[in-house]
Motif scaffolding. Structure first.
Motif, PDB file in Angstrom:
ATOM      1  N   GLY B 298       2.804  -0.530  -1.184  1.00 13.61           N
ATOM      2  CA  GLY B 298       3.909   0.377  -1.500  1.00 13.61           C
ATOM      3  C   GLY B 298       3.846   1.688  -0.758  1.00 13.61           C
ATOM      4  N   HIS B 299       2.678   2.295  -0.677  1.00 18.42           N
ATOM      5  CA  HIS B 299       2.666   3.545   0.062  1.00 18.42           C
ATOM      6  C   HIS B 299       2.837   3.355   1.567  1.00 18.42           C
ATOM      7  CE1 HIS B 299       2.631   7.729   0.743  1.00 18.42           C
ATOM      8  NE2 HIS B 299       1.967   7.418   1.834  1.00 18.42           N
ATOM      9  N   PRO B 300       2.025   2.484   2.215  1.00 20.36           N
ATOM     10  CA  PRO B 300       2.335   2.223   3.628  1.00 20.36           C
ATOM     11  C   PRO B 300       3.814   1.870   3.837  1.00 20.36           C
ATOM     12  CG  PRO B 300       0.245   1.234   3.072  1.00 20.36           C
ATOM     13  CD  PRO B 300       0.808   1.772   1.795  1.00 20.36           C
ATOM     14  N   ALA B 347      -3.148   5.333  -4.528  1.00 23.47           N
ATOM     15  CA  ALA B 347      -3.302   5.563  -5.966  1.00 23.47           C
ATOM     16  C   ALA B 347      -2.645   6.861  -6.428  1.00 23.47           C
ATOM     17  CB  ALA B 347      -4.767   5.525  -6.358  1.00 23.47           C
ATOM     18  N   HIS B 348      -2.019   7.625  -5.507  1.00 17.08           N
ATOM     19  CA  HIS B 348      -1.296   8.787  -6.018  1.00 17.08           C
ATOM     20  C   HIS B 348      -0.059   8.373  -6.821  1.00 17.08           C
ATOM     21  CE1 HIS B 348       0.931   9.170  -1.879  1.00 17.08           C
ATOM     22  NE2 HIS B 348       1.553   8.335  -2.667  1.00 17.08           N
ATOM     23  N   HIS B 349       0.265   7.109  -6.781  1.00 19.51           N
ATOM     24  CA  HIS B 349       1.346   6.630  -7.646  1.00 19.51           C
ATOM     25  C   HIS B 349       0.822   6.284  -9.035  1.00 19.51           C
ATOM     26  CE1 HIS B 349       4.249   6.351  -4.340  1.00 19.51           C
ATOM     27  NE2 HIS B 349       3.193   6.048  -3.612  1.00 19.51           N
ATOM     28  N   MET B 350      -0.495   6.416  -9.221  1.00 24.86           N
ATOM     29  CA  MET B 350      -1.110   5.902 -10.449  1.00 24.86           C
ATOM     30  C   MET B 350      -1.970   6.931 -11.164  1.00 24.86           C
ATOM     31  SD  MET B 350      -2.289   2.416  -8.593  1.00 24.86           S
ATOM     32  CE  MET B 350      -3.285   1.915  -9.969  1.00 24.86           C
TER      33      MET B 350
END
Ligand code: HEM
Ligand SMILES: [Cu+2]
Ligand SMILES: [Cu+2]
Lengths: 353, 606
Positions: B298-300, B347-350
């Motif tokens: 998701g981030h890439p 993991a900044h989405h988490m």
């Protein structure tokens, strides 16, 4: 029929716009393309400046209109640290925002193409690159430093005297459990859940459960000035305990227990005065998409003085007494896998199992 | 030496390069089906991606109009919606289930089908061979497969819109257990199965495309086209492909495990669940595992969407500033930095999933680090414009808009990347504003810049300028009007993915603001239709090119004929002698020197 007319109308408008645009293309050919191009370029440059000025004015208007609704009054000790960090970040990013947007639009206007102008061949400069690598790096480092300090505070162990309350999400409401007189939350097991008389699956072989109090109306009572640690769980899908006024948020994940702690600063009554809203209420919003009722998964928090809280607590009945479960005496029940942290989580860190 | 490549079609098989004349002859004998449908010509495949992407974009945007109507006017009914959506909008009001289905489809469609396949598929395909001087992709056949896998993925996704229980409705991130359990939501039934199949096929398409882009860039460059003479577009497409090839397989594994949990009784993501009146047997899985797998792609993925726009904006800005891109090497290095860091911040989405706080700290550090190469790029773009001679073509305006949006959205990322701030902002409208500005609008602006700029190469005609200007100004202003106020809502804590806020004391204050946002969104939607009309009418009625290099560009694609055939250059592939940004006096009254022109005596290479 009216839908058809609307569509036809829209199509018509589109065709008209297209024809006008097309016609301007033809006239430009007639009037001499280069001349028209130069004129268009000038018009666009002016438009860009207008957009910038109106944009900045718009930001000002928008800000004035909404500024009261920005960060709601912080109602926890942790929230104050949050707000000051937020404002610091806002200042840093705000300056960068205005400076870079200004430069962008200023250059657009200042260096718009004219007949006389030739561009200046300027392909690189190591000095500049180093400058604008290090400055942002330093700015970021300071923001990280503030951020990590706050983050470590937020996720630290709660104080010894913290109240411990369990909150469990299910589609689509919150269930709150207080430890009762013994101050201990008993074990629970999702296989013992029964919507009729054991909504959290309390294990009746565990004595600590006998005095636990359960509120099914999603109302959480807290004592002002007293730190509280929430033990967060979920019965089904992932939910999230979102507490905007306390600047707190933590997912409720089935199978694990997550925690967060904070210290409420104002009672609900005080907040009604502070906000000037007699309907004020602390709300628990579910902040993780959890199904069709996600938007209605609302809980509330009542922050009270110790006296009010104790008076309220005295009116509550342990869940056991109210639900007199049939299998309670059956001590031969196999000890099933427990939801561990409910009892053992004297550790206050955010646990992940 | 020119490259020899073999172009194979089901009924043509010839080698070309040295025998280009021979090729021209045979080219005309291709049957319609092989030429336009199962084509292996990168230019045709590029158009296929573009037009499929545009169709999806209209569908995805239309969905947003529907759900914005609900958000803006929760008390009203819109009978016209019932015409479109049938029983999902009984009496002209969306049902909550279908509201969530629309939101989910909107996200999936725009993130994957439009801004990944539609963007990268279109421009990597069009520009890689043309700008590096190759006759086609390394494997034209795989390239064709890449489109057709995308097509089949599209069909599955489209069909899922019509199943009885509705399409997937757990958000574009489809977190289990919600997405894993049929009991949890209507959309987790057949719709979710189709979503998973479609996405799995989509991953295959992406990988086929990406591998091809990488090998083409590495192996098929014409003589003299060293890596450091490649235009920044190519560098951007290259790193986009690298990101995709390394991260899509992880998503694939995540999806496969989800398929297993849904259908074969495994417990990868499931543990201790009581739903639909009974306790499920699953024990020991972790719902968070899925999030790790998802965000590792998701981030890439957000940079997969962003990089092509960065590359194209660089190219368009330089060309229309009549000035070299500033800091060519710094631009490449920052692309490398972004690509590497993009793998290390997922993991900044988490932050609030209960992840270890220590791990959170590491991700804070790495996340804010990524702001540095982003800032470098911004400053380089601005300096490119400094003392330029700026021509405001529609493409140029969109490239400038891209920079403006990228700044605004990047800055809000700094709030979100700091976990101590994210704890309040996570899953609120602040996040919506952040990523729509930085990824949605900005990437779309990069794409529009690309379309206006390379339309003449695609179709041998110009798009209409006046419409282009109208399109730009309304979209630019409209995008800020829509997303700027959303920051305020988010800062106030207003959660995203809510169907109705009227029961919430803390959030109902934004009702009239939501109405305003919805109205602007509808205006912007219709403006995009104006663009679509401009696009399609210009294919047939646009002003014709008279000069094969209409923008005065230096790069190779403008040395091909106005209508390049299969194989791109009729004769030899041109040789490259200089870097792609020599916007300087050529000694004959022109302000640029194409890459094919040898260095003059005494002239220094860049
Ligand atoms: C300065 C650089 C950036 C930083 C520090 C940053 C940081 C973040 C963070 C921390 C989040 C998670 C917020 C949350 O869910 O609470 C986020 C969300 C997001 N960001 Fe960024 N971001 C940056 C740039 C970008 C760019 C360039 C893109 C796209 C091209 C992007 C696209 C997204 C998307 C799509 C989401 C939301 C995903 C979702 O939850 O649905 N961001 N960003
Ligand atoms: Cu929920
Ligand atoms: Cu991210």
């Amino acid at each position: 029929m009216s839908a058809f007319i609307t569509v036809a109308l829209i199509v018509l408008v589109f065709i008209i716009i297209y024809q006008i645009a097309k016609a301007s293309e033809y006239t430009s050919i007639i009037r001499g393309e280069e001349k028209v191009k130069a004129q268009t370029n000038r018009t666009i440059a002016i438009l860009l400046v207008l957009v910038f000025i109106l944009g900045m004015y718009g930001i000002w208007v928008c800000h004035n209109y909404l500024v009261d609704k920005l960060l709601p009054v912080s109602a926890s000790v942790q929230g104050d640290a949050y707000d000051s960090m937020f404002n610091a970040t806002l200042v840093v990013t705000g300056i960068v925002f205005f400076a870079t947007q200004l430069v962008l639009f200023y250059f657009a206007f200042r260096y718009q193409s004219t007949e006389k102008r030739t561009s200046f061949f300027f392909a690189h400069s190591n000095k500049l690159e180093i400058l604008w690598t290090t400055v942002p790096a330093i700015a970021m480092a300071s923001l990280v430093a503030i951020g990590l300090r706050n983050w470590l505070n937020l996720t630290s162990e709660p104080p010894k005297d913290a109240q411990r309350i369990e909150i469990v999400g299910k589609q689509f409401n919150w269930i709150v459990r207080y430890p009762g007189k013994d101050g201990e939350l008993g074990k629970r097991d999702f296989r013992k859940i029964d919507d009729a008389n054991n909504i959290l699956g309390l294990d009746w072989t565990d004595k600590h459960n006998m005095d636990d109090i359960i509120a099914q109306n999603g109302e959480l009572h807290l004592v002002v000035g007293k730190p509280v640690q929430l033990l967060i769980g979920s019965r089904d899908v992932i939910h999230d305990v979102g507490l905007a006024h306390f600047r707190m948020k933590m997912d409720a994940v089935p199978g694990i227990v997550t925690t967060m702690w904070f210290t409420p600063k104002y009672t609900t009554t005080e907040m009604k005065k502070i906000t000037g809203n007699s309907n004020f209420v602390y709300e628990i919003s579910c902040d993780q998409m959890c199904g069709k009722g996600h938007y209605s998964m609302r809980g509330t928090i009542v922050v009270q003085t110790p006296e009010e809280y104790n008076a309220w607590m005295a009116t509550q009945q342990p869940y056991y007494a109210g639900n007199n479960p049939s299998g309670a005496a059956d001590s031969s029940a196999t000890p099933a896998a427990k939801t561990p942290a409910a009892k053992d989580s004297t550790k206050a860190t955010v646990t992940m199992r | 030496m020119s490259q020899e490549i073999i172009i194979q079609g089901p009924n043509v098989e010839f080698s070309q390069g040295a025998e280009a004349a021979h090729h021209d002859h045979e080219h005309h004998e291709q049957h319609f089906i092989w030429k336009y449908i199962f084509s292996q010509d990168h230019k045709v495949i590029s158009k296929q991606f573009l037009i499929t992407g545009m169709i999806w974009a209209i569908i995805g945007a239309l969905f947003s109009v529907f759900f914005r109507l609900q958000l803006g006017f929760p008390d009203s009914t819109f009978p016209i919606m019932e015409k479109f959506l049938g029983e999902w909008a009984k009496g002209g009001k969306l049902s909550p289930e279908f509201y969530y289905a629309l939101v989910t489809m909107h996200g999936t469609i725009l993130v994957f089908f439009v801004l990944t396949a539609g963007l990268s598929g279109t421009f990597s395909n069009l520009l890689i061979p043309l700008q590096i001087g190759a006759r086609d992709m390394a494997s034209p056949f795989m390239n064709m497969l890449s489109y057709w896998f995308f097509f089949i993925a599209s069909v599955f996704m489209f069909v899922s819109l019509f199943v009885q229980t509705g399409p997937a409705s757990g958000g574009w991130t489809t977190y289990p257990p919600l997405s894993a359990l049929k009991e949890a939501s209507l959309g987790s039934g057949t719709g979710m199965d189709l979503w998973l199949i479609s996405m799995a096929l989509f991953v295959v398409s992406s990988l086929l495309g990406g591998l091809n882009y990488i090998s083409t860039v590495l192996n098929m460059r014409t003589k003299g086209m060293t890596m450091t003479r490649m235009p920044l577009t190519i560098w951007a497409f290259f790193f986009t492909a690298v990101l995709g090839v390394l991260s899509f397989p992880v998503l694939f594994s995540g999806l496969v495990l989800l398929i297993f949990d849904r259908n074969f009784g495994t417990s990868f993501y499931l543990s201790e669940i009581f739903i639909g009146g009974k306790a499920l047997p699953h024990i020991g899985g972790s719902a968070i595992l899925y999030q790790h797998l998802f965000w590792f792609l998701g981030h890439p993925e957000v940079y997969i969407i962003m990089l092509p726009g960065m590359g194209m904006a660089s190219e368009v800005l330089a060309t229309n500033s009549r000035k070299p891109i500033f800091g060519y090497f710094a631009m490449i290095i920052s692309l490398v930095g972004i690509t590497l860091l993009a793998f290390l911040v997922w993991a900044h989405h988490m932050f609030v999933t209960g992840m270890s706080p220590f791990l959170g700290s590491i991700f804070v550090l790495l996340t804010l680090l990524i702001a540095v190469p982003s800032a470098v790029k911004v400053f380089n773009w601005l300096t490119t414009m400094w003392k330029g001679n700026l021509r405001f073509t529609p493409a140029m305006l969109f490239a400038m808009g891209f920079v403006s949006m990228f700044i605004s959205g990047g800055l809000t990322g700094i709030f979100l990347g700091n976990s101590a701030l994210d704890i309040h902002l996570h899953d609120t409208y602040f996040v919506i504003a952040h990523f729509h500005i930085v990824m949605g609008v900005s990437a779309f602006f990069g794409m529009f810049a690309g379309i206006y700029h390379w339309f003449p190469k695609l179709y041998g005609r110009f798009m209409n300028n006046t419409l282009g200007y109208i399109h730009f100004f309304i979209t630019f202003v409209g995008a800020y009007l829509i997303f700027w106020p959303m920051h305020y809502e988010g800062i106030a804590g207003m959660p995203r993915r809510y169907y109705d806020y009227s029961a919430w004391e803390s959030f109902k204050q934004f009702q009239s603001l939501n109405g305003f946002i919805s109205i602007v969104a509808i205006v912007v939607f219709f403006t995009q239709l104006l663009f679509v009309m401009n696009f399609f009418l210009s294919i047939f009625r646009g002003r014709k090119l008279t000069n094969k290099n209409p923008w005065g560009s230096t790069t190779l694609e403008w040395t091909t004929p106005i209508h390049p055939g299969h194989g791109n250059w009729p004769g030899e592939i041109p040789e490259v002698h200089r870097w792609p940004y020599d916007f300087k006096d050529d000694g004959h009254g022109k302000d640029f020197i194409p890459q094919t022109v040898p260095l003059r005596e005494g002239e220094e290479a860049h």
